[in-house]
Structure formats: structure tokens, C-alpha cells
Enzyme design. Structure first.
Site, PDB file in Angstrom:
ATOM      1  N   HIS A  17      59.653  29.955  68.136  1.00 38.30           N
ATOM      2  CA  HIS A  17      60.909  30.121  67.389  1.00 38.30           C
ATOM      3  C   HIS A  17      60.659  30.726  65.863  1.00 38.30           C
ATOM      4  CE1 HIS A  17      62.039  26.410  69.901  1.00 38.30           C
ATOM      5  NE2 HIS A  17      62.726  27.414  70.442  1.00 38.30           N
ATOM      6  N   LYS A  41      72.428  15.410  75.976  1.00 40.74           N
ATOM      7  CA  LYS A  41      71.003  15.775  76.480  1.00 40.74           C
ATOM      8  C   LYS A  41      69.915  14.973  75.729  1.00 40.74           C
ATOM      9  CE  LYS A  41      68.518  20.286  76.239  1.00 40.74           C
ATOM     10  NZ  LYS A  41      68.628  21.585  76.181  1.00 40.74           N
ATOM     11  N   ARG A  90      61.507  35.462  76.425  1.00 43.95           N
ATOM     12  CA  ARG A  90      60.225  35.525  76.669  1.00 43.95           C
ATOM     13  C   ARG A  90      59.837  35.931  77.669  1.00 43.95           C
ATOM     14  NH1 ARG A  90      60.508  29.064  76.072  1.00 43.95           N
ATOM     15  NH2 ARG A  90      62.160  29.678  77.382  1.00 43.95           N
ATOM     16  N   SER A 128      59.297  24.259  73.787  1.00 43.21           N
ATOM     17  CA  SER A 128      59.534  23.050  73.280  1.00 43.21           C
ATOM     18  C   SER A 128      58.977  21.884  74.257  1.00 43.21           C
ATOM     19  CB  SER A 128      60.905  22.716  72.433  1.00 43.21           C
ATOM     20  OG  SER A 128      61.023  23.655  71.632  1.00 43.21           O
TER      21      SER A 128
HETATM   22  O1  PNS Z   1      67.328  25.862  72.788  1.00 45.73           O
HETATM   23  P1  PNS Z   1      68.374  25.947  73.916  1.00 45.73           P
HETATM   24  O2  PNS Z   1      68.753  24.617  74.389  1.00 45.73           O
HETATM   25  O3  PNS Z   1      67.829  26.981  74.922  1.00 45.73           O
HETATM   26  O4  PNS Z   1      69.748  26.456  73.298  1.00 45.73           O
HETATM   27  C1  PNS Z   1      70.796  26.452  74.183  1.00 45.73           C
HETATM   28  C2  PNS Z   1      72.110  26.801  73.364  1.00 45.73           C
HETATM   29  C3  PNS Z   1      72.390  25.719  72.223  1.00 45.73           C
HETATM   30  C4  PNS Z   1      71.968  28.193  72.390  1.00 45.73           C
HETATM   31  C5  PNS Z   1      73.418  26.682  74.294  1.00 45.73           C
HETATM   32  O5  PNS Z   1      73.217  25.780  74.830  1.00 45.73           O
HETATM   33  C6  PNS Z   1      74.714  26.820  73.421  1.00 45.73           C
HETATM   34  O6  PNS Z   1      74.922  27.508  72.805  1.00 45.73           O
HETATM   35  N1  PNS Z   1      75.259  25.751  73.357  1.00 45.73           N
HETATM   36  C7  PNS Z   1      76.765  25.402  72.669  1.00 45.73           C
HETATM   37  C8  PNS Z   1      77.681  25.082  73.772  1.00 45.73           C
HETATM   38  C9  PNS Z   1      78.483  26.409  74.215  1.00 45.73           C
HETATM   39  O7  PNS Z   1      78.933  27.166  73.396  1.00 45.73           O
HETATM   40  N2  PNS Z   1      78.406  26.803  75.324  1.00 45.73           N
HETATM   41  C10 PNS Z   1      78.938  27.795  76.031  1.00 45.73           C
HETATM   42  C11 PNS Z   1      77.746  29.003  75.926  1.00 45.73           C
HETATM   43  S1  PNS Z   1      78.153  30.351  77.044  1.00 45.73           S
END
Ligand code: PNS
Length: 160
Positions: A17, A41, A90, A128
């Protein structure tokens, strides 16, 4: 002014990150690292702990700030007047889900662009989750996470 958001769970932030943050901070005027607060979560660290660790890791980069959000990412982007989302990729396996999210976000907020930055190969195996697993079993995560995170992980798992 180009404002970009780098969203994620960051539970915890890894050197993968951090590499994306350092590289993308050079591309935009302001980069907001946005930690998702998702009560559904299960996470190892609280949002406050995650933010504190990220702040510790990015303090040397002038145009980076750390914030949190809940709900839709597009709503947070609108609030921050940001039209760019940065994501790290990745491997091809990341692509399918990332494409789906990028297209949905575009559908919800037409002016928003998602920009993908390829991970540094030395971190391509890193996540993570794998860092937490190794740390929980007593393995060494030095070089994989910032020192502040290594210390926090040691604290979390010291009695396990
Ligand atoms: O580190 P992660 O868990 O892969 O991040 C995922 C994240 C936080 C980027 C994604 O889950 C997100 O944007 N969540 C917010 C809710 C949202 O907007 N959902 C619709 C996205 S299509």
C-alpha cells in the site's frame, strides 16, 4: 487542483500500500488515503488504530492526508471534490473485481475515473490478510509492513 482518493480497508497498511501511496502522491496535488469503516466486516484493528498507523507511515509525504468513510465511496469522493480513485493491481486475479467496482463507481458518478497502478513486483504476493496470518503465527513481517505496523502486530498477538 487534482484530488485523488486511495480507498481501502488497510487492516493493516502494508509496504505494498505504502509503495502505491508514494508513487501516486507524485501524480496528484492531493492524495487522500481513505479507510473504509465497515461495521459488517470483522477487522483486527479499529479504524482509529488503522488511521494512526497510516499517519505514522506517510508522515514524510507532504500532500497525503488520511481520512475515513462509510457508505458509498462515490459519496465520499463527491464530498471531497475528488474525481480520481487510485487502486493498486497485483495480479490478473485482482482485475476482475476491480473492473466491476470501477464500472459501478463510474455508473454512480460519471465524472469519476479509476486509475490503476501496478504493484511493485517485490510486493506482488503481499496482502493485509497474509501479513496478519504470518504475524499471528509468530512469523517475521519486517520488510513487509512499516515499522509502526510491525510493532502494533506484535502487541496484538503477544499473548496468543
Ligand atoms: O482494501 P479493500 O477491502 O480491498 O477495499 C475495498 C474498498 C473499500 C475500496 C471497497 O470495498 C469500497 O469502495 N467500499 C465502499 C462501498 C462502495 O462504495 N461500494 C460500491 C463499490 S462498487
Amino acid at each position: 487542483m487534482n484530488v485523488a482518493i486511495y480507498p481501502g480497508s488497510f487492516d493493516p497498511i502494508t509496504n505494498g500500500h505504502l509503495d502505491i501511496i508514494e508513487r501516486s502522491s507524485r501524480l496528484f496535488d492531493r492524495l487522500i488515503v481513505a479507510v473504509l469503516k465497515n461495521p459488517n466486516k470483522k477487522s483486527l484493528f479499529t479504524v482509529e488504530e488503522r488511521i494512526e498507523m497510516i499517519k505514522g507511515a506517510v508522515s514524510h509525504i507532504k500532500n497525503v492526508e488520511v481520512d475515513h468513510f462509510s457508505g458509498l465511496l462515490v459519496d465520499f469522493a463527491r464530498k471531497k471534490n475528488a474525481k480520481i480513485i487510485v487502486k493498486g493491481l497485483r495480479a490478473v486475479s485482482d482485475f476482475e473485481y476491480e473492473l466491476q467496482m470501477a464500472l459501478m463507481n463510474k455508473k454512480l458518478y460519471g465524472e469519476l475515473e479509476t486509475i490503476f497502478i501496478m504493484t511493485n513486483t517485490k510486493y506482488s504476493f503481499l496482502s493485509s490478510s497474509i501479513v496478519k496470518e504470518v504475524a499471528s503465527l509468530g512469523g517475521c513481517v519486517k520488510d513487509l509492513v512499516p515499522p509502526v505496523v510491525e510493532e502494533k502486530l506484535r502487541e496484538k498477538f503477544k499473548n496468543k
